[in-house]
Design an enzyme around this catalytic site. Structure first.
Site, short mmCIF file in Angstrom:
data_model
loop_
_atom_site.label_atom_id
_atom_site.label_comp_id
_atom_site.label_asym_id
_atom_site.label_seq_id
_atom_site.Cartn_x
_atom_site.Cartn_y
_atom_site.Cartn_z
CG ASP A 15 -2.78 5.21 -2.42
OD1 ASP A 15 -2.13 4.32 -2.99
OD2 ASP A 15 -3.60 4.97 -1.52
CG HIS A 25 -2.22 -0.78 0.94
ND1 HIS A 25 -3.15 -0.41 -0.01
CD2 HIS A 25 -2.69 -1.92 1.50
CE1 HIS A 25 -4.14 -1.28 -0.02
NE2 HIS A 25 -3.89 -2.21 0.88
#
Length: 361
Positions: free
Chosen positions: A154, A125
């Site tokens: 992200d 992530h």
């Protein structure tokens, strides 16, 4: 005049994080984005990242569902997906198959580690992708790095990089180039965000110690300081004339240390300091929370935040002198399925059969 991407059609395979952010950016600026929903997604009601899309919910594990994707891709300018390497190929929807049918297609792929490399198929992530860039090490107080939410890998290194590269490749197609595949790795993009830091480090102007550099809170005129009410102000007085204005209004000497600035700021409340510095060039701003920020007078004047069905969210940015960015529409997951299939040539009976079989949800 409509948004500058009006006339472009982008297919978005539902994902989380960077791919919907890129889809939102493209849709905000005028592209027609058709989002293909799938089951099992993590989601929030009225998600701002899903605004302004056409949407169809398909089971692309079925032959019929994959055929719809192929037909959409044949008519599209671009496609974006955020699955692990190899997933789209196993579905028969990889770039080789789709570009063979539509050679002008721009096929955007965003993953954590990229399509190649020893970590390519490994789970991760935002924080993992950022950790190996060297940048996470430098974020936070001297004691330890801190988690910068999932803003950097992200959204800055992934979603925004994908949106930019899609537009770049689409311009190339419009100039006569062929379609191509974009390998957008969040680890690459996050590293790129640190270009200045790496340049300063190479020049001997940045150390690997936190709170010891010009832009990481090490400079007394550039940092975040606690006020008497427990709230914070952000100081950003780098240039000499801004620094002089800051220290003058703080009643400090030009060579004041960080501890001196902290002690001075701690004597008043945040809003008192904001009023005190109003109209000056001292580069002082209040650190607002999520409830306060949309009501800041500057944001209200510019319409920075909007309300869609009761959800306060940032509006489209940036702005243009001639093109008009239309107000976003709230997300409607799966609501356009019948219309999209009809435009592809499916009959009402076909659509009914797809719905009964679970291909169309």
């Amino acid at each position: 005049m409509a948004g500058p991407l009006t006339g472009l059609t982008i297919i978005e395979l539902a994902g989380i994080g960077p791919s919907p952010f890129a889809g939102m950016m493209l849709a905000d600026h005028g592209a027609t984005v058709v989002r293909i929903e799938r089951e099992g997604m993590l989601g929030i009601p009225n998600d701002p990242l899903l605004r302004s899309r056409r949407s169809i919910a398909l089971d692309i594990r079925t032959d019929a569902g994959r055929e719809v994707v192929r037909k959409l891709a044949d008519r599209a300018d671009g496609l974006i997906e955020g699955y692990r390497p190899g997933v789209m190929e196993r579905l028969g929807l990889g770039p080789d198959a789709l570009l063979d049918s539509n050679p002008r297609l721009v096929y955007g792929r965003v993953t954590g580690w990229g399509q190649e490399g020893p970590l390519a198929t490994t789970a991760g992530h935002d924080i993992d992708y950022l950790a190996i860039t060297g940048l996470l090490h430098g974020i936070g107080p001297a004691e330890r790095p801190v988690v910068p939410v999932n803003y950097i890998a992200d959204f800055a290194g992934g979603g925004m990089m994908l949106a930019f590269s899609m537009v770049a490749a689409l311009i190339d197609v419009q100039r006569g180039g062929a379609g191509q595949v974009i390998d957008c790795a969040m680890s690459d993009g996050a590293a790129l965000i640190g270009a200045l830091t790496y340049g300063l480090h190479a020049a001997g102007l940045w150390t690997d110690r936190r709170e010891a550099n010009l832009l990481d809170g090490g400079d007394p005129a550039y940092g975040i300081f606690r006020c008497s009410d427990g709230k914070f102000v952000a100081l950003g007085a780098l240039e000499p004339h801004f620094r002089a204005a800051l220290f003058d209004r703080l009643g400090l000497d030009a060579d004041a240390a960080r501890a001196d600035v902290a002690a001075a700021i701690a004597t008043r409340s945040r809003d008192d300091w904001v009023a005190h510095f109003a109209g000056s060039d001292a580069c002082v701003a209040p650190v607002l929370d999520l409830a306060e920020a949309p009501d800041h007078p500057h944001h209200r004047a510019r319409g920075t935040f909007i309300d869609l069905d009761g959800v306060t969210q940032p509006g489209p940015a940036p702005r243009y002198s001639r093109s008009v960015i239309q107000p976003p529409d709230p997300p409607r997951p799966g609501a356009d399925g019948d219309a999209i299939l009809s435009e592809l040539g499916y009959s009402a009976d076909d659509i009914g059969a797809m719905r009964r079989s679970g291909v169309l949800r």
